[in-house]
Design a protein around this motif. Structure first.
Motif, PDB file in Angstrom:
ATOM      1  N   UNK A  42       0.779  -1.220   0.000  1.00  0.00           N
ATOM      2  CA  UNK A  42       0.000   0.000   0.000  1.00  0.00           C
ATOM      3  C   UNK A  42       0.812   1.272   0.000  1.00  0.00           C
ATOM      4  N   UNK A  43       2.136   1.143  -0.068  1.00  0.00           N
ATOM      5  CA  UNK A  43       2.995   2.328  -0.043  1.00  0.00           C
ATOM      6  C   UNK A  43       3.839   2.396  -1.316  1.00  0.00           C
ATOM      7  N   UNK A  44       4.370   3.577  -1.588  1.00  0.00           N
ATOM      8  CA  UNK A  44       5.238   3.753  -2.738  1.00  0.00           C
ATOM      9  C   UNK A  44       6.634   3.207  -2.440  1.00  0.00           C
ATOM     10  N   UNK A  45       7.346   2.882  -3.528  1.00  0.00           N
ATOM     11  CA  UNK A  45       8.716   2.426  -3.374  1.00  0.00           C
ATOM     12  C   UNK A  45       9.561   3.570  -2.812  1.00  0.00           C
ATOM     13  N   UNK A  46      10.372   3.248  -1.799  1.00  0.00           N
ATOM     14  CA  UNK A  46      11.175   4.244  -1.085  1.00  0.00           C
ATOM     15  C   UNK A  46      12.653   3.927  -1.252  1.00  0.00           C
ATOM     16  N   UNK A  47      13.414   4.884  -1.737  1.00  0.00           N
ATOM     17  CA  UNK A  47      14.853   4.699  -1.815  1.00  0.00           C
ATOM     18  C   UNK A  47      15.454   4.834  -0.434  1.00  0.00           C
ATOM     19  N   UNK A  48      16.248   3.851   0.000  1.00  0.00           N
ATOM     20  CA  UNK A  48      16.784   3.894   1.352  1.00  0.00           C
ATOM     21  C   UNK A  48      18.303   4.007   1.402  1.00  0.00           C
ATOM     22  N   UNK A  49      19.000   3.595   0.371  1.00  0.00           N
ATOM     23  CA  UNK A  49      20.458   3.690   0.387  1.00  0.00           C
ATOM     24  C   UNK A  49      20.992   3.671  -1.033  1.00  0.00           C
ATOM     25  N   UNK A  50      22.023   4.481  -1.265  1.00  0.00           N
ATOM     26  CA  UNK A  50      22.653   4.539  -2.580  1.00  0.00           C
ATOM     27  C   UNK A  50      24.172   4.531  -2.405  1.00  0.00           C
ATOM     28  N   UNK A  51      24.850   3.973  -3.393  1.00  0.00           N
ATOM     29  CA  UNK A  51      26.309   3.971  -3.390  1.00  0.00           C
ATOM     30  C   UNK A  51      26.809   4.252  -4.788  1.00  0.00           C
ATOM     31  N   UNK A  52      27.701   5.215  -4.889  1.00  0.00           N
ATOM     32  CA  UNK A  52      28.233   5.610  -6.181  1.00  0.00           C
ATOM     33  C   UNK A  52      29.421   4.718  -6.533  1.00  0.00           C
ATOM     34  N   UNK A  53      29.909   4.872  -7.745  1.00  0.00           N
ATOM     35  CA  UNK A  53      31.018   4.036  -8.201  1.00  0.00           C
ATOM     36  C   UNK A  53      32.288   4.305  -7.410  1.00  0.00           C
ATOM     37  N   UNK A  54      32.388   5.506  -6.792  1.00  0.00           N
ATOM     38  CA  UNK A  54      33.588   5.818  -5.995  1.00  0.00           C
ATOM     39  C   UNK A  54      33.416   5.454  -4.529  1.00  0.00           C
ATOM     40  N   UNK A  55      32.284   4.847  -4.200  1.00  0.00           N
ATOM     41  CA  UNK A  55      32.048   4.406  -2.833  1.00  0.00           C
ATOM     42  C   UNK A  55      31.284   5.384  -1.969  1.00  0.00           C
ATOM     43  N   UNK A  56      30.962   6.546  -2.519  1.00  0.00           N
ATOM     44  CA  UNK A  56      30.177   7.523  -1.765  1.00  0.00           C
ATOM     45  C   UNK A  56      28.789   6.964  -1.487  1.00  0.00           C
ATOM     46  N   UNK A  57      28.349   7.085  -0.235  1.00  0.00           N
ATOM     47  CA  UNK A  57      27.062   6.498   0.150  1.00  0.00           C
ATOM     48  C   UNK A  57      26.114   7.572   0.670  1.00  0.00           C
ATOM     49  N   UNK A  58      24.836   7.224   0.630  1.00  0.00           N
ATOM     50  CA  UNK A  58      23.800   8.105   1.158  1.00  0.00           C
ATOM     51  C   UNK A  58      22.671   7.233   1.689  1.00  0.00           C
ATOM     52  N   UNK A  59      22.061   7.676   2.794  1.00  0.00           N
ATOM     53  CA  UNK A  59      21.006   6.889   3.418  1.00  0.00           C
ATOM     54  C   UNK A  59      19.776   7.749   3.700  1.00  0.00           C
ATOM     55  N   UNK A  60      18.632   7.125   3.648  1.00  0.00           N
ATOM     56  CA  UNK A  60      17.425   7.769   4.124  1.00  0.00           C
ATOM     57  C   UNK A  60      17.490   7.876   5.645  1.00  0.00           C
ATOM     58  N   UNK A  61      16.846   8.872   6.186  1.00  0.00           N
ATOM     59  CA  UNK A  61      16.899   9.089   7.634  1.00  0.00           C
ATOM     60  C   UNK A  61      16.309   7.909   8.400  1.00  0.00           C
ATOM     61  N   UNK A  62      15.380   7.204   7.755  1.00  0.00           N
ATOM     62  CA  UNK A  62      14.711   6.095   8.430  1.00  0.00           C
ATOM     63  C   UNK A  62      15.638   4.907   8.693  1.00  0.00           C
ATOM     64  N   UNK A  63      16.762   4.822   7.963  1.00  0.00           N
ATOM     65  CA  UNK A  63      17.657   3.673   8.121  1.00  0.00           C
ATOM     66  C   UNK A  63      19.071   4.073   8.519  1.00  0.00           C
ATOM     67  N   UNK A  64      19.357   5.356   8.506  1.00  0.00           N
ATOM     68  CA  UNK A  64      20.712   5.823   8.793  1.00  0.00           C
ATOM     69  C   UNK A  64      21.141   5.396  10.193  1.00  0.00           C
ATOM     70  N   UNK A  65      22.343   4.857  10.279  1.00  0.00           N
ATOM     71  CA  UNK A  65      22.850   4.373  11.552  1.00  0.00           C
ATOM     72  C   UNK A  65      22.535   2.913  11.826  1.00  0.00           C
TER      73      UNK A  65
END
Length: 124
Positions: A42-65
């Motif tokens: 019942x919910x939309x797809x949510x992006x939670x984590x990404x990693x670039x080719x150089x290893x740079x990462x990013x997280x959604x606040x809901x999963x960070x840590x």
């Protein structure tokens, strides 16, 4: 034919851990942004984590840590280590690849290749 295949999902109790894997075939994933997303009923797809080719990462606040994304470029495998799981983490988890842009985004519409998903269920 480019394919992504997720594995590692399952059922755990709250506070538990799981590690998801995503095997890429048909191309080398090292040049692309890779990501994990999830979709609960019942919910939309949510992006939670990404990693670039150089290893740079990013997280959604809901999963960070709690979640850690990583990639093994030699093996063409993307990982998601999930710790301290909560019932609200219950969802189908998908890995994706963005082959059209040079930088990562948390916008799931940017990702043009997706796997079939693996279910994660967390009970309280």
């Amino acid at each position: 034919q480019v394919q992504l295949l997720e594995s590692g999902g399952g059922s755990v109790q709250a506070g538990g851990s799981l590690r998801l894997s995503c095997a890429a075939s048909g191309y080398s994933n090292s040049s692309f942004c890779m990501a994990w997303a999830r979709q609960a009923p019942g919910k939309e797809r949510e992006g939670i984590a990404q990693i670039n080719s150089d290893g740079t990462v990013n997280y959604a606040s809901s999963v960070k840590g709690r979640f850690t994304i990583s990639r093994d470029n030699a093996k063409n495998i993307l990982y998601l280590e999930m710790n301290n799981l909560k019932p609200e983490d219950t969802a189908m988890y998908y890995c994706g690849a963005d082959t059209a842009h040079l930088t990562c985004s948390d916008d799931v519409d940017r990702y043009n290749i997706w796997g079939q998903g693996t279910q994660v269920t967390v009970s309280s």
